[in-house]
Design a protein around this motif. Structure first.
Motif, PDB file in Angstrom:
ATOM      1  N   THR A 156       0.882  -1.174  -0.040  1.00 37.56           N
ATOM      2  CA  THR A 156       0.031   0.094   0.081  1.00 37.56           C
ATOM      3  C   THR A 156       0.904   1.124   0.171  1.00 37.56           C
ATOM      4  OG1 THR A 156      -1.674  -1.271   1.392  1.00 37.56           O
ATOM      5  CG2 THR A 156      -1.849   1.106   1.349  1.00 37.56           C
ATOM      6  N   THR A 157       1.886   1.135   1.003  1.00 36.43           N
ATOM      7  CA  THR A 157       2.681   2.539   0.777  1.00 36.43           C
ATOM      8  C   THR A 157       3.469   2.654  -0.574  1.00 36.43           C
ATOM      9  OG1 THR A 157       3.298   1.979   3.103  1.00 36.43           O
ATOM     10  CG2 THR A 157       4.756   3.372   2.120  1.00 36.43           C
ATOM     11  N   GLY A 158       3.968   1.590  -1.162  1.00 35.86           N
ATOM     12  CA  GLY A 158       4.747   1.617  -2.299  1.00 35.86           C
ATOM     13  C   GLY A 158       3.706   2.167  -3.363  1.00 35.86           C
ATOM     14  N   VAL A 159       2.483   1.861  -3.456  1.00 41.15           N
ATOM     15  CA  VAL A 159       1.216   2.193  -4.319  1.00 41.15           C
ATOM     16  C   VAL A 159       1.210   3.789  -3.949  1.00 41.15           C
ATOM     17  CG1 VAL A 159      -1.231   1.988  -5.142  1.00 41.15           C
ATOM     18  CG2 VAL A 159       0.234  -0.178  -4.669  1.00 41.15           C
ATOM     19  N   ASP A 188      -3.462 -11.480   1.579  1.00 45.15           N
ATOM     20  CA  ASP A 188      -2.168 -11.370   2.258  1.00 45.15           C
ATOM     21  C   ASP A 188      -2.261 -10.113   3.302  1.00 45.15           C
ATOM     22  OD1 ASP A 188       0.335  -9.664   2.351  1.00 45.15           O
ATOM     23  OD2 ASP A 188       0.937 -10.394   0.480  1.00 45.15           O
ATOM     24  N   ASN A 189      -2.976  -9.051   3.140  1.00 44.37           N
ATOM     25  CA  ASN A 189      -2.867  -7.876   4.093  1.00 44.37           C
ATOM     26  C   ASN A 189      -3.883  -8.274   5.099  1.00 44.37           C
ATOM     27  OD1 ASN A 189      -1.783  -6.942   1.652  1.00 44.37           O
ATOM     28  ND2 ASN A 189      -2.984  -4.847   1.801  1.00 44.37           N
ATOM     29  N   ARG A 190      -5.031  -9.021   4.831  1.00 46.08           N
ATOM     30  CA  ARG A 190      -5.894  -9.131   6.126  1.00 46.08           C
ATOM     31  C   ARG A 190      -5.399 -10.442   6.890  1.00 46.08           C
ATOM     32  NH1 ARG A 190     -12.250 -10.126   5.188  1.00 46.08           N
ATOM     33  NH2 ARG A 190     -11.409 -10.620   3.186  1.00 46.08           N
ATOM     34  N   TYR A 191      -5.418 -11.645   6.084  1.00 50.79           N
ATOM     35  CA  TYR A 191      -5.045 -12.787   6.812  1.00 50.79           C
ATOM     36  C   TYR A 191      -3.493 -13.063   7.250  1.00 50.79           C
ATOM     37  CZ  TYR A 191      -9.829 -13.891   5.822  1.00 50.79           C
ATOM     38  OH  TYR A 191     -11.064 -13.735   5.509  1.00 50.79           O
ATOM     39  N   GLY A 192      -2.672 -12.646   6.273  1.00 49.11           N
ATOM     40  CA  GLY A 192      -1.273 -12.646   6.395  1.00 49.11           C
ATOM     41  C   GLY A 192      -0.802 -11.652   7.419  1.00 49.11           C
ATOM     42  N   THR A 193      -1.028 -10.521   7.261  1.00 48.26           N
ATOM     43  CA  THR A 193      -0.570  -9.560   8.323  1.00 48.26           C
ATOM     44  C   THR A 193      -1.271 -10.063   9.968  1.00 48.26           C
ATOM     45  OG1 THR A 193      -0.500  -7.736   6.679  1.00 48.26           O
ATOM     46  CG2 THR A 193      -0.429  -7.347   8.826  1.00 48.26           C
ATOM     47  N   GLY A 194      -2.691 -10.253   9.648  1.00 42.98           N
ATOM     48  CA  GLY A 194      -3.125 -10.534  10.892  1.00 42.98           C
ATOM     49  C   GLY A 194      -2.307 -11.414  11.733  1.00 42.98           C
ATOM     50  N   ALA A 217      -3.969   1.012  15.299  1.00 39.38           N
ATOM     51  CA  ALA A 217      -4.222   2.199  14.512  1.00 39.38           C
ATOM     52  C   ALA A 217      -4.242   1.900  13.062  1.00 39.38           C
ATOM     53  CB  ALA A 217      -2.946   2.875  14.737  1.00 39.38           C
ATOM     54  N   GLY A 218      -5.312   2.240  12.417  1.00 37.16           N
ATOM     55  CA  GLY A 218      -5.490   2.125  11.006  1.00 37.16           C
ATOM     56  C   GLY A 218      -6.647   0.842  10.687  1.00 37.16           C
ATOM     57  N   TYR A 219      -7.758   1.111  10.121  1.00 35.54           N
ATOM     58  CA  TYR A 219      -8.766   0.016   9.818  1.00 35.54           C
ATOM     59  C   TYR A 219      -8.555  -0.332   8.361  1.00 35.54           C
ATOM     60  CZ  TYR A 219     -12.382  -3.401  11.082  1.00 35.54           C
ATOM     61  OH  TYR A 219     -13.243  -4.545  11.365  1.00 35.54           O
ATOM     62  N   GLY A 220      -7.544  -0.290   7.710  1.00 40.06           N
ATOM     63  CA  GLY A 220      -7.537  -0.960   6.430  1.00 40.06           C
ATOM     64  C   GLY A 220      -7.512  -2.355   6.217  1.00 40.06           C
ATOM     65  N   TRP A 221      -7.081  -2.983   5.297  1.00 44.31           N
ATOM     66  CA  TRP A 221      -6.945  -4.568   5.201  1.00 44.31           C
ATOM     67  C   TRP A 221      -6.119  -5.188   6.224  1.00 44.31           C
ATOM     68  CZ3 TRP A 221     -11.126  -6.798   3.867  1.00 44.31           C
ATOM     69  CH2 TRP A 221     -11.916  -6.230   2.640  1.00 44.31           C
ATOM     70  N   CYS A 222      -4.914  -4.518   6.513  1.00 47.98           N
ATOM     71  CA  CYS A 222      -3.812  -5.079   7.379  1.00 47.98           C
ATOM     72  C   CYS A 222      -4.724  -4.688   8.880  1.00 47.98           C
ATOM     73  CB  CYS A 222      -2.570  -4.112   7.407  1.00 47.98           C
ATOM     74  SG  CYS A 222      -1.724  -4.656   5.779  1.00 47.98           S
ATOM     75  N   GLY A 223      -4.950  -3.425   9.244  1.00 42.41           N
ATOM     76  CA  GLY A 223      -5.711  -3.266  10.426  1.00 42.41           C
ATOM     77  C   GLY A 223      -6.804  -4.330  10.925  1.00 42.41           C
ATOM     78  N   ARG A 224      -7.788  -4.585   9.745  1.00 36.40           N
ATOM     79  CA  ARG A 224      -8.828  -5.482  10.006  1.00 36.40           C
ATOM     80  C   ARG A 224      -8.095  -6.791  10.579  1.00 36.40           C
ATOM     81  NH1 ARG A 224     -10.367  -2.548   5.337  1.00 36.40           N
ATOM     82  NH2 ARG A 224     -12.451  -1.751   5.151  1.00 36.40           N
ATOM     83  N   GLY A 225      -7.321  -7.272   9.890  1.00 34.75           N
ATOM     84  CA  GLY A 225      -6.736  -8.589  10.093  1.00 34.75           C
ATOM     85  C   GLY A 225      -5.881  -8.620  11.401  1.00 34.75           C
ATOM     86  N   ILE A 226      -5.109  -7.630  11.930  1.00 34.40           N
ATOM     87  CA  ILE A 226      -4.488  -7.471  13.223  1.00 34.40           C
ATOM     88  C   ILE A 226      -5.936  -7.445  14.237  1.00 34.40           C
ATOM     89  CG2 ILE A 226      -3.107  -6.271  14.795  1.00 34.40           C
ATOM     90  CD1 ILE A 226      -2.072  -5.166  12.084  1.00 34.40           C
ATOM     91  N   ALA A 227      -6.909  -6.727  13.944  1.00 36.45           N
ATOM     92  CA  ALA A 227      -7.973  -6.569  14.953  1.00 36.45           C
ATOM     93  C   ALA A 227      -8.585  -7.795  15.172  1.00 36.45           C
ATOM     94  CB  ALA A 227      -8.709  -5.374  14.396  1.00 36.45           C
ATOM     95  N   LEU A 228      -8.854  -8.515  13.881  1.00 37.98           N
ATOM     96  CA  LEU A 228      -9.365  -9.798  13.920  1.00 37.98           C
ATOM     97  C   LEU A 228      -8.851 -10.858  14.884  1.00 37.98           C
ATOM     98  CD1 LEU A 228     -11.992 -11.376  12.806  1.00 37.98           C
ATOM     99  CD2 LEU A 228     -10.354 -12.065  10.793  1.00 37.98           C
TER     100      LEU A 228
END
Length: 422
Positions: A156-159, A188-194, A217-228
């Motif tokens: 995401t940062t690179g994009v 990747d972002n949701r399940y992998g990062t989570g 901090a942040g509820y993008g796909w990565c944040g969603r996965g971590i929170a979950l």
């Protein structure tokens, strides 16, 4: 290719056999990439092309490198993060004939020297993870622009950085936002990062998450996965956001949503996943609990203002590897994991191979797409073609032994007609 090429720079070539075994273990969970590799060996769609891949040098990316070579390319690999390199993997790749520039723990000067050594190979394609190679090309190494056909971007940062270049009319070649493919960011972002972020936190701290208050901090796909995943381990999860739609979604998903200045007072563990600067700042450190733990799951180490924390601290103590305590004048301690860098790769092994299977299948097929069409595309940021996304999803389902329905001719006709109604 110019004559000043350095063949490789890694930590320890004697680790190669250990790296080979771990790469083979990861390959067991990467069936889509294996199928593509078999196809590539027959079709050779990247014949004669040099590819600079600025990636996390892990077992999973090693399998991508082998797939690219099977397609006829010459992959050149450098690290996309100073703390994510697995030295045994780097050694295995060098032993198998790849040019690799990556050392775990390398400083910023070495990091950019490695990028420049990789660019000395005059790539036709660039696989980037954070856009450091692409921005280096545009800023300092315009000499290689004559060979570059295009690039792909993993994060995401690179994009965001690529779109900023395009918006300023500075992007010199087409770039494909692999991060935005459905089979990348949804998985990747949701399940992998989570999973990998929680894995890293537990490895570093041996913390019991049950009953703790975890601030994401942040509820993008990565944040969603971590929170979950944090909630799944019994934590009380608070989400902080600046986007009202994402904040509303977090509320509807059952999380408490607060501004960071309020969450800072009650959190036991803080995880940033925003891609932005100083999400946790001086004002937040001033009110955090004694013993609060902060870490980052975003690409760059800028989300936690460690410069401010260092200025505030009267003492710094390393208790465990990648666990550093900053003691404040009032006696409170704030604990930082992995120097504020990507915690899942600095402390643990990054995403599971099975989820990176889809991400790197996207990378491989995006490279083939650019090789075939990149010279005809205007310089801009492009999505992964939908047919590639669907193909990867279908291959993944088949590898899992899962079948799905297909539309009948009648159903297909209905979906494109306007005549049918109530």
């Amino acid at each position: 290719m110019n004559g000043r090429v350095i063949p490789y720079d890694i930590a320890d070539l004697t680790l190669a056999e250990q790296g080979r075994k771990r790469i083979a273990w990861a390959a067991r969970e990467m069936p889509v990439l294996r199928l593509l590799r078999e196809r590539f060996e027959r079709e050779r769609p990247l014949e004669g092309l040099r590819i600079v891949a600025c990636v996390h040098v892990t077992t999973e990316t090693a399998n991508l490198a082998y797939a690219l070579r099977a397609a006829g390319a010459t992959p050149v690999i450098c690290a996309s993060n100073p703390l994510s390199t697995q030295d045994d993997v780097a050694a295995a790749l060098v032993a198998d004939g790849f040019h690799v520039y990556a050392r775990r723990g390398e400083d910023a000067e070495t990091y950019y020297r490695h990028i420049n050594w990789a660019l000395d190979h005059e790539p036709h394609l660039i696989i980037d993870d954070g856009a450091d190679v692409v921005t280096t090309v545009h800023r300092d190494r315009r000499d290689v622009l004559q060979t570059v056909i295009g690039s792909t971007e993993e994060t995401t940062t690179g994009v965001i950085r690529l779109r900023a270049l395009a918006r300023d009319d500075l992007l010199a070649f087409p770039a494909i936002a692999v991060n935005d493919a459905m089979t990348k960011h949804l998985f990747d972002n949701r399940y992998g990062t989570g999973q990998s972020t929680i894995d890293a936190i537990l490895r570093a701290t041996n913390l019991l998450l049950a009953g703790k208050t975890v601030v994401v901090a942040g509820y993008g796909w990565c944040g969603r996965g971590i929170a979950l995943r944090a909630r799944g381990m019994g934590a009380h999860v608070i989400v902080t956001e600046v986007d009202p739609v994402r904040a509303l979604e977090a509320v509807m998903d059952g999380y408490r949503v607060l501004p960071m200045r309020e969450a800072a007072r009650v959190g036991d563990l803080f995880v940033t996943a925003t891609g932005n600067l100083h999400v946790i700042d001086r004002e937040h450190f001033l009110v955090m609990k004694n013993g609060a733990i902060v870490c980052n799951a975003g690409h760059f180490n800028v989300e936690i203002n460690l410069e401010a924390l260092a200025e505030m601290a009267v003492e710094r103590i390393v208790h465990r590897p990648f666990v550093e305590e900053y003691v404040l004048p009032d006696g409170r301690a704030i604990v930082v994991l992995a120097e504020g860098r990507l915690v899942n790769l600095a402390v643990a092994e990054g995403h599971p191979a099975s989820v990176m299977d889809m991400s790197f299948a996207n990378q491989a097929l995006a490279c083939v797409y650019l090789a075939q069409r990149g010279r005809q595309l205007p310089a801009d940021v492009y999505p992964v073609p939908a047919e590639i996304d669907r193909e990867i999803a279908q291959l993944k389902l088949e590898s899992m032994g899962i079948a799905i329905d297909r539309l009948t001719p009648e159903q297909e006709a209905y979906l494109v007609s306007w005549q049918h109604g109530t």
